[in-house]
Design a protein around this motif. Structure first.
Motif, mmCIF file in Angstrom:
data_model
loop_
_atom_site.group_PDB
_atom_site.id
_atom_site.type_symbol
_atom_site.label_atom_id
_atom_site.label_comp_id
_atom_site.label_asym_id
_atom_site.label_seq_id
_atom_site.Cartn_x
_atom_site.Cartn_y
_atom_site.Cartn_z
ATOM 1 N N PRO A 109 34.526 44.491 39.187
ATOM 2 C CA PRO A 109 35.744 45.204 38.814
ATOM 3 C C PRO A 109 36.633 44.371 37.899
ATOM 4 O O PRO A 109 36.538 43.149 37.861
ATOM 5 N N TYR A 110 37.501 45.041 37.175
ATOM 6 C CA TYR A 110 38.487 44.365 36.337
ATOM 7 C C TYR A 110 39.459 43.630 37.261
ATOM 8 O O TYR A 110 40.078 44.247 38.136
ATOM 9 N N MET A 111 39.587 42.321 37.084
ATOM 10 C CA MET A 111 40.412 41.540 38.007
ATOM 11 C C MET A 111 40.867 40.235 37.358
ATOM 12 O O MET A 111 40.452 39.907 36.243
ATOM 13 N N GLY A 112 41.733 39.522 38.092
ATOM 14 C CA GLY A 112 42.238 38.255 37.584
ATOM 15 C C GLY A 112 43.401 38.402 36.621
ATOM 16 O O GLY A 112 43.799 37.441 35.963
ATOM 17 N N ARG A 113 43.939 39.623 36.540
ATOM 18 C CA ARG A 113 45.073 39.876 35.659
ATOM 19 C C ARG A 113 46.302 40.136 36.518
ATOM 20 O O ARG A 113 46.290 41.026 37.365
ATOM 21 N N ALA A 114 47.342 39.367 36.321
ATOM 22 C CA ALA A 114 48.522 39.415 37.180
ATOM 23 C C ALA A 114 49.178 40.794 37.163
ATOM 24 O O ALA A 114 49.183 41.466 36.131
ATOM 25 N N PRO A 115 49.725 41.238 38.295
ATOM 26 C CA PRO A 115 50.473 42.504 38.325
ATOM 27 C C PRO A 115 51.664 42.451 37.374
ATOM 28 O O PRO A 115 52.270 41.402 37.174
ATOM 29 N N GLY A 116 51.971 43.574 36.760
ATOM 30 C CA GLY A 116 53.097 43.636 35.841
ATOM 31 C C GLY A 116 52.822 43.028 34.483
ATOM 32 O O GLY A 116 53.745 42.762 33.704
ATOM 33 N N LEU A 117 51.546 42.817 34.164
ATOM 34 C CA LEU A 117 51.179 42.144 32.923
ATOM 35 C C LEU A 117 51.479 43.001 31.691
ATOM 36 O O LEU A 117 51.776 42.488 30.621
ATOM 37 N N MET A 118 51.401 44.320 31.843
ATOM 38 C CA MET A 118 51.501 45.204 30.693
ATOM 39 C C MET A 118 52.834 45.077 29.962
ATOM 40 O O MET A 118 52.901 45.260 28.749
ATOM 41 N N SER A 119 53.889 44.752 30.682
ATOM 42 C CA SER A 119 55.198 44.623 30.046
ATOM 43 C C SER A 119 55.263 43.431 29.098
ATOM 44 O O SER A 119 56.164 43.337 28.264
ATOM 45 N N TRP A 145 43.154 49.973 36.777
ATOM 46 C CA TRP A 145 44.166 48.917 36.628
ATOM 47 C C TRP A 145 45.302 49.388 35.737
ATOM 48 O O TRP A 145 46.483 49.191 36.050
ATOM 49 N N PHE A 146 44.957 50.038 34.634
ATOM 50 C CA PHE A 146 45.963 50.509 33.679
ATOM 51 C C PHE A 146 46.910 51.514 34.330
ATOM 52 O O PHE A 146 48.126 51.460 34.148
ATOM 53 N N GLN A 147 46.353 52.431 35.121
ATOM 54 C CA GLN A 147 47.192 53.414 35.800
ATOM 55 C C GLN A 147 48.139 52.747 36.795
ATOM 56 O O GLN A 147 49.298 53.137 36.926
ATOM 57 N N SER A 148 47.650 51.734 37.498
ATOM 58 C CA SER A 148 48.531 51.027 38.439
ATOM 59 C C SER A 148 49.612 50.270 37.692
ATOM 60 O O SER A 148 50.746 50.160 38.161
ATOM 61 N N PRO A 180 41.147 45.507 43.308
ATOM 62 C CA PRO A 180 39.846 45.445 42.639
ATOM 63 C C PRO A 180 38.718 46.043 43.476
ATOM 64 O O PRO A 180 37.840 46.719 42.941
ATOM 65 N N GLN A 181 38.729 45.800 44.783
ATOM 66 C CA GLN A 181 37.663 46.302 45.643
ATOM 67 C C GLN A 181 37.679 47.833 45.702
ATOM 68 O O GLN A 181 36.637 48.486 45.591
ATOM 69 N N GLU A 182 38.854 48.408 45.867
ATOM 70 C CA GLU A 182 38.953 49.867 45.911
ATOM 71 C C GLU A 182 38.619 50.483 44.554
ATOM 72 O O GLU A 182 37.988 51.540 44.487
ATOM 73 N N ALA A 183 39.019 49.814 43.487
ATOM 74 C CA ALA A 183 38.685 50.296 42.152
ATOM 75 C C ALA A 183 37.179 50.270 41.922
ATOM 76 O O ALA A 183 36.607 51.179 41.316
ATOM 77 N N LEU A 184 36.528 49.213 42.437
ATOM 78 C CA LEU A 184 35.077 49.104 42.318
ATOM 79 C C LEU A 184 34.377 50.232 43.083
ATOM 80 O O LEU A 184 33.439 50.850 42.571
ATOM 81 N N GLU A 185 34.830 50.503 44.296
ATOM 82 C CA GLU A 185 34.209 51.559 45.103
ATOM 83 C C GLU A 185 34.361 52.926 44.444
ATOM 84 O O GLU A 185 33.422 53.729 44.425
ATOM 85 N N LEU A 186 35.537 53.186 43.874
ATOM 86 C CA LEU A 186 35.760 54.443 43.160
ATOM 87 C C LEU A 186 34.843 54.540 41.945
ATOM 88 O O LEU A 186 34.243 55.602 41.682
ATOM 89 N N ALA A 187 34.717 53.442 41.199
ATOM 90 C CA ALA A 187 33.853 53.433 40.020
ATOM 91 C C ALA A 187 32.394 53.659 40.391
ATOM 92 O O ALA A 187 31.679 54.393 39.712
ATOM 93 N N LEU A 188 31.945 53.033 41.481
ATOM 94 C CA LEU A 188 30.552 53.203 41.925
ATOM 95 C C LEU A 188 30.265 54.649 42.311
ATOM 96 O O LEU A 188 29.208 55.193 41.962
ATOM 97 N N CYS A 189 31.198 55.282 43.014
ATOM 98 C CA CYS A 189 31.014 56.692 43.396
ATOM 99 C C CYS A 189 30.886 57.568 42.153
ATOM 100 O O CYS A 189 30.010 58.438 42.072
#
Length: 204
Positions: A109-119, A145-148, A180-189
């Protein structure tokens, strides 16, 4: 003609940018495009200081993070880069890139990017695996990640307002708290569903 490489690059980039009518998207990749290439650091780099001062404000600058392939991106580092470049950077994210070692494929999953990075960003480009089908999970989890991030990003600039409005209705349960874990599970489904759908198509 030019006293430094940075001044030469900025001059050429500015001239091309103006000749093209100052397009809304114009990307410049500096020679020092990550912290490990800066001497001695991004904040103290004479090269980056010159680029920040000389490059026209409408030109976006690409940055890959601490390294060419960065396992983590922090808001503190991006704030430092923004200060020296005098603009928010566009991240060219090589997290999944495997063109330097084609024996590997990255499916996490996409990870290692700090929360609030988009700003702290002007944009984000994902450099994917060379193998097209292997990018389902990387791109799917990047979307989550982008939606969050949209949920936690305060005060988007005017250019981002349409994107925020368009995606407001599609935000998932990870808004503002990316897992990341929940995002991975959603992507796998969704990937299994896509594979099963393709298997039913004639000629597959």
């Amino acid at each position: 003609v030019f006293p430094s490489l940075a001044q030469a690059q900025a001059s050429v980039a500015n001239e091309v940018y103006q000749e093209l009518g100052q397009p809304s998207v114009f990307l410049f990749c500096p020679t020092e495009y990550c912290s490990s290439l800066c001497s001695p650091s991004p904040r103290q780099s004479c090269y980056l200081q010159t680029i920040g001062q000389e490059l026209l404000p409408g030109i976006s600058v690409i940055w890959t993070g601490p390294k060419v392939v960065s396992q983590e991106l922090s808001a503190v580092l991006l704030e430092e880069v923004e200060g020296v470049l005098q603009r928010r950077p566009i991240i060219w994210d090589n997290l999944y890139a495997n063109d330097y070692d084609c024996r590997r494929v990255f499916l996490g999953p996409y990870m290692g990017r700090a929360p609030g990075l988009m700003s702290r960003l002007h944009g984000l480009l994902l450099n994917p695996n060379c193998e097209l089908q292997a990018n389902f999970i990387p791109i799917h989890t990047l979307g989550t990640w982008f939606q969050s991030e949209l949920g936690s990003c305060s005060g988007p600039d005017h250019a981002g307002m349409e994107t925020v409005a368009a995606l407001e209705d599609s935000r998932g349960p990870w808004e503002g708290s990316y897992s990341p874990q929940e995002a991975l599970e959603l992507a796998l489904c969704d990937w299994v569903a896509e594979i099963n759908q393709q298997a039913l198509e004639p000629g597959k």
